[in-house]
Design an enzyme around this catalytic site. Structure first.
Site, PDB file in Angstrom:
ATOM      1  CE  LYS A  71      78.894  55.387  38.324  1.00 19.23           C
ATOM      2  NZ  LYS A  71      79.413  56.510  37.530  1.00 19.23           N
ATOM      3  CD  GLN A 115      77.568  58.561  35.000  1.00 15.40           C
ATOM      4  OE1 GLN A 115      77.901  58.460  36.180  1.00 15.40           O
ATOM      5  NE2 GLN A 115      77.991  57.705  34.085  1.00 15.40           N
ATOM      6  CG  ASP A 138      83.788  59.836  38.857  1.00 17.21           C
ATOM      7  OD1 ASP A 138      83.809  58.581  38.928  1.00 17.21           O
ATOM      8  OD2 ASP A 138      82.852  60.481  38.361  1.00 17.21           O
TER       9      ASP A 138
HETATM   10  N1  GUN Z   1      80.772  57.945  32.376  1.00 14.43           N
HETATM   11  C1  GUN Z   1      81.285  56.729  32.060  1.00 14.43           C
HETATM   12  N2  GUN Z   1      82.045  56.262  33.088  1.00 14.43           N
HETATM   13  C2  GUN Z   1      81.989  57.206  34.056  1.00 14.43           C
HETATM   14  C3  GUN Z   1      82.566  57.276  35.349  1.00 14.43           C
HETATM   15  O1  GUN Z   1      83.296  56.394  35.823  1.00 14.43           O
HETATM   16  N3  GUN Z   1      82.265  58.410  36.049  1.00 14.43           N
HETATM   17  C4  GUN Z   1      81.478  59.406  35.546  1.00 14.43           C
HETATM   18  N4  GUN Z   1      81.273  60.477  36.309  1.00 14.43           N
HETATM   19  N5  GUN Z   1      80.946  59.352  34.350  1.00 14.43           N
HETATM   20  C5  GUN Z   1      81.197  58.258  33.606  1.00 14.43           C
END
Ligand code: GUN
Length: 308
Positions: A71, A115, A138
């Site tokens: 990311k 995350q 998110d």
């Molecule tokens: N863990 C797995 N997918 C995601 C996501 O799209 N965002 C976040 N913050 N954690 C994740």
């Protein structure tokens, strides 16, 4: 070989070779990223600083580290600023909540993510609910989830909205189609079922949300014109579970030991690609399907946050 001696099944397999369309998330994501980069330059010209995304990573989970680093790298590729905030596994819930509150009021920051998963001693719902919905890129805060359900403006969760962008890019027909979503997580399955049942494009599907307690799963998945697989089990969906001509979107990604590879592993999805793909009208590869689209959607949300 005399054609009359070719077994029927082989003929079917031969005629099916290369008839499916690969839904290439890398290609679609790269096309969208070009637009995002232009948007980032416009924000910078107007506000004097580039869009800025921060990611909080708690602990040392290898997969989470890989995702977060991807990311951050994607931010660089479109001219965003990014900050990776690494916190120890031992951090208390209160300390993490204090960090979240600090980011909420940081005017140099447009959006941030925490995350998941978080360590067991931390209540993830409490943490997600502490994020300012205006910075929740998110789309996990209840305000954004509620806006999504009601079709109001807000941030859509990255994976389902990335899948929608991919379906759009490849002009996949959705109106009146039976979409079966496999898996009911808050991150993927549940929001996907809502987005595809909306009166919009992509949408207007008749949606079935199947999960671990669904009875006779194969009879349900075999009805799917569009099958979204987010069940978290390597190669779970096999050819017998898929209707001829279906569109399959595979959200899973898993490392499988493979001695023939230099790395010692290969990546697979929730679908047994080699046997399922020849039955499909279109299918996402793993890797290179949904993964790059998830990241692109996060960038889109961040650009939106920065433009507000
Ligand atoms: N863990 C797995 N997918 C995601 C996501 O799209 N965002 C976040 N913050 N954690 C994740």
């Amino acid at each position: 070989m005399d054609q009359s001696t070719v077994p029927f099944r082989s003929l079917v397999e031969m005629s099916e070779v290369a008839t499916y369309q690969l839904l290439d998330g890398k290609r679609c994501g790269d096309a969208l990223k070009e637009e995002i980069a232009k948007g980032a330059a416009a924000v910078k010209a107007k506000r004097g600083r580039a869009p800025h995304l921060a990611a909080i990573l708690v602990g040392n989970d290898g997969a989470s580290k890989t995702y977060v680093e991807a990311k951050v790298k994607a931010c660089e590729s479109v001219g965003f600023r990014s900050s990776l905030i690494r916190l120890p596994e031992s951090i208390s819930e209160d300390e993490l909540l204090a960090r979240v509150k600090g980011l909420n009021t940081d005017e140099e920051l447009d959006g941030f993510i925490v995350q998941l998963p978080l360590p067991d001693h931390i209540d993830a719902d409490r943490v997600l609910q502490a994020i300012d919905p205006r910075k929740d890129v998110d789309g996990f805060h209840p305000v954004n989830v509620g806006n999504m359900v009601l079709g109001l403006p807000g941030f859509l969760p990255a994976t389902p909205s990335g899948i929608c962008e991919l379906l759009k890019y490849y002009n996949v027909e959705t109106v009146g189609k039976h979409c079966v979503v496999l898996g009911r997580s808050n991150i993927v399955g549940t929001p996907m079922s809502i987005l595809l049942s909306r009166n919009a494009y992509p949408g207007n599907c008749t949606v079935t949300l199947a999960h671990s307690r669904t009875k006779d799963l194969t009879s349900i998945t075999r009805q799917a014109d569009i099958l979204v697989v987010a069940i978290g089990k390597p190669e779970f969906v096999t050819a017998d579970m898929v209707k001829e001509g279906a569109v399959v979107v595979d959200v899973g990604i898993h490392r499988i030991a493979d001695v023939s590879k230099k790395s010692g592993f290969r990546l697979v999805g929730d679908t047994a690609f080699a046997e399922v793909a020849p039955k499909c009208k279109a299918i996402t590869p793993v890797p290179g399907g949904v993964g790059p689209m998830t990241i692109t959607s996060l960038l889109l949300n961040t650009l939106k946050a920065a433009g507000r």
